[in-house]
Design an enzyme around this catalytic site. Structure first.
Site, PDB file in Angstrom:
ATOM      1  CE  LYS A 197      37.586  43.847  41.749  1.00 34.04           C
ATOM      2  NZ  LYS A 197      39.026  43.346  42.135  1.00 34.04           N
ATOM      3  NE  ARG A 218      39.968  42.341  36.234  1.00 37.25           N
ATOM      4  CZ  ARG A 218      41.271  41.773  35.975  1.00 37.25           C
ATOM      5  NH1 ARG A 218      41.337  40.664  35.450  1.00 37.25           N
ATOM      6  NH2 ARG A 218      42.339  42.518  36.022  1.00 37.25           N
ATOM      7  CE  LYS A 249      38.804  47.486  43.536  1.00 38.65           C
ATOM      8  NZ  LYS A 249      39.470  46.555  43.639  1.00 38.65           N
ATOM      9  CE1 TYR A 314      45.604  52.724  44.823  1.00 38.93           C
ATOM     10  CE2 TYR A 314      43.678  53.657  43.956  1.00 38.93           C
ATOM     11  CZ  TYR A 314      44.454  52.664  44.146  1.00 38.93           C
ATOM     12  OH  TYR A 314      44.202  51.378  43.728  1.00 38.93           O
TER      13      TYR A 314
HETATM   14  C1  PBG Z   1      42.103  42.664  41.740  1.00 41.69           C
HETATM   15  C2  PBG Z   1      41.995  44.042  42.153  1.00 41.69           C
HETATM   16  C3  PBG Z   1      41.681  44.926  41.018  1.00 41.69           C
HETATM   17  C4  PBG Z   1      41.615  46.345  41.926  1.00 41.69           C
HETATM   18  C5  PBG Z   1      41.897  45.809  43.181  1.00 41.69           C
HETATM   19  N1  PBG Z   1      41.922  44.683  43.269  1.00 41.69           N
HETATM   20  C6  PBG Z   1      41.571  45.007  40.033  1.00 41.69           C
HETATM   21  C7  PBG Z   1      40.358  44.611  39.041  1.00 41.69           C
HETATM   22  O1  PBG Z   1      39.704  43.824  39.697  1.00 41.69           O
HETATM   23  O2  PBG Z   1      40.295  44.759  37.816  1.00 41.69           O
HETATM   24  C8  PBG Z   1      41.316  47.847  41.255  1.00 41.69           C
HETATM   25  C9  PBG Z   1      41.881  48.754  42.272  1.00 41.69           C
HETATM   26  C10 PBG Z   1      41.636  50.259  41.537  1.00 41.69           C
HETATM   27  O3  PBG Z   1      41.340  50.208  40.306  1.00 41.69           O
HETATM   28  O4  PBG Z   1      42.317  51.161  42.193  1.00 41.69           O
HETATM   29  N2  PBG Z   1      43.484  42.232  42.121  1.00 41.69           N
END
Ligand code: PBG
Length: 327
Positions: A197, A218, A249, A314
């Site tokens: 991620k 982050r 992701k 989505y």
């Molecule tokens: C963390 C999480 C995020 C998303 C899914 N789980 C946010 C992040 O890590 O900043 C993002 C999903 C999206 O942007 O559609 N809880």
């Protein structure tokens, strides 16, 4: 025209021919719908930067889940927005917290007709907006966070979730979740690890969706977009720790990473087409600059072609409905 006998266009001549030779398929079962529920909401609230996506009430979430089942999607992924946030994200662990309450309701409603998943992370629940708890110096405390993730995983499993999705990018989060689940007797609950991620600008609209209070970024826990090999290391670690499925992701800017992870992993691989990817296409289509429906199907097909067995999007229900109608 040195080789007139080689004419690839022969296989593109008719829709039937193209269907016969298509290498990649996209079916409703490949798609997972992420949904947001807002604690105490009495009306669904639109999310401005994600036109068509809402913060659900419990009632509208239930309806949307049934609609997703009807459309034949592979699963749903739940997120919640609590009415109170605190430094340690208590709302995520509380059995009565909005996410655990939603899991309970939705599993009662849909049973095993689809796969119910939940985000296992603290950012929705912390007042500082980070995915973990903070050490006195303000950095995210990895190991203190793992202990909370373990309890949160058990709370979600107690509520009936089929799959937990640890998404905070803490080291050891999959092992911590697996150990806690097993110790609580939840050996049947699966883990979809957000293995690779990235610290992405495309998460922007999600911050609005969950009313995040994050200041800063982050980058000390999510991956640097410059790195591909690191994604393979993260994935291998997660599989080692007991991940049943792994995820890359965002999706579209990381299709190369997805392809490499697919080559390496011997478990199902998911990719998450995130909020910013959704917003870009919706916004361009609203301006009449692209054909929305074609763009959606093209991106989903591309993510599948790159190697995703499962795609979180989505548009899951809408795309599933198109795919069914096209049969
Ligand atoms: C963390 C999480 C995020 C998303 C899914 N789980 C946010 C992040 O890590 O900043 C993002 C999903 C999206 O942007 O559609 N809880």
């Amino acid at each position: 025209m040195g080789y007139p006998e080689i004419r690839p266009r022969r296989l593109r001549r008719t829709p039937a021919m193209r269907r016969l030779v298509a290498e990649t398929s996209l079916e409703p079962r490949h798609l997972v719908l992420p949904m947001f529920v807002r604690e105490g909401a009495t009306e669904p609230r639109p999310i401005a930067s994600m036109p068509g996506v809402v913060q659900h009430t419990m009632e509208s979430l239930r309806k949307a889940s049934l609609e997703a089942v009807e459309a034949g999607v592979g699963g749903i992924m739940l997120f919640a927005i609590p009415s109170q946030k605190d430094a340690v994200g208590s709302g995520g662990v509380d059995p009565k917290g909005p996410l655990n309450a939603a899991i309970r309701e939705i599993v009662a409603e849909v049973g095993d007709a689809t796969v119910v998943m939940a985000d296992l992370c603290l950012d929705e629940f912390t007042d500082h907006g980070h995915c973990g708890v903070l050490a006195p110096d303000g950095t995210v405390d990895n190991d203190a966070t793992l202990e909370i993730y373990g309890r949160m995983a058990v709370a979600q499993a107690d509520a009936g979730v089929h799959v937990v999705g640890p998404s905070g990018m803490m080291d050891g989060q999959v092992g911590a979740a697996r150990t806690a689940l097993d110790a609580a007797g939840h050996t049947d609950v699966a883990i979809l690890a957000y293995a690779a991620k990235y610290a992405s600008a495309f998460f922007g609209p999600f911050r609005e969706a969950i009313e995040s209070s994050l200041v800063g970024d982050r980058t000390t826990y999510q991956q640097d977009p410059a790195n591909g090999l690191e994604a393979l290391r993260e994935t291998a670690l997660d599989i080692d720790e007991g991940a049943d499925m792994v995820m890359v992701k965002p999706a579209m800017s990381y299709l190369d990473v997805l392809a490499r992870v697919r080559d390496l992993a011997d478990v199902p691989v998911a990719a998450y087409q995130i909020s910013g990817e959704y917003a870009m296409i919706q916004a361009a289509a609203e301006r009449g600059w692209i054909d929305r429906d074609r763009a959606v199907l093209e991106t989903l097909t591309s993510i599948r072609r790159a190697g995703a067995d499962i795609v979180l999007t989505y548009w899951a229900v809408e795309a599933a409905q198109w795919l069914r109608a096209a049969r």
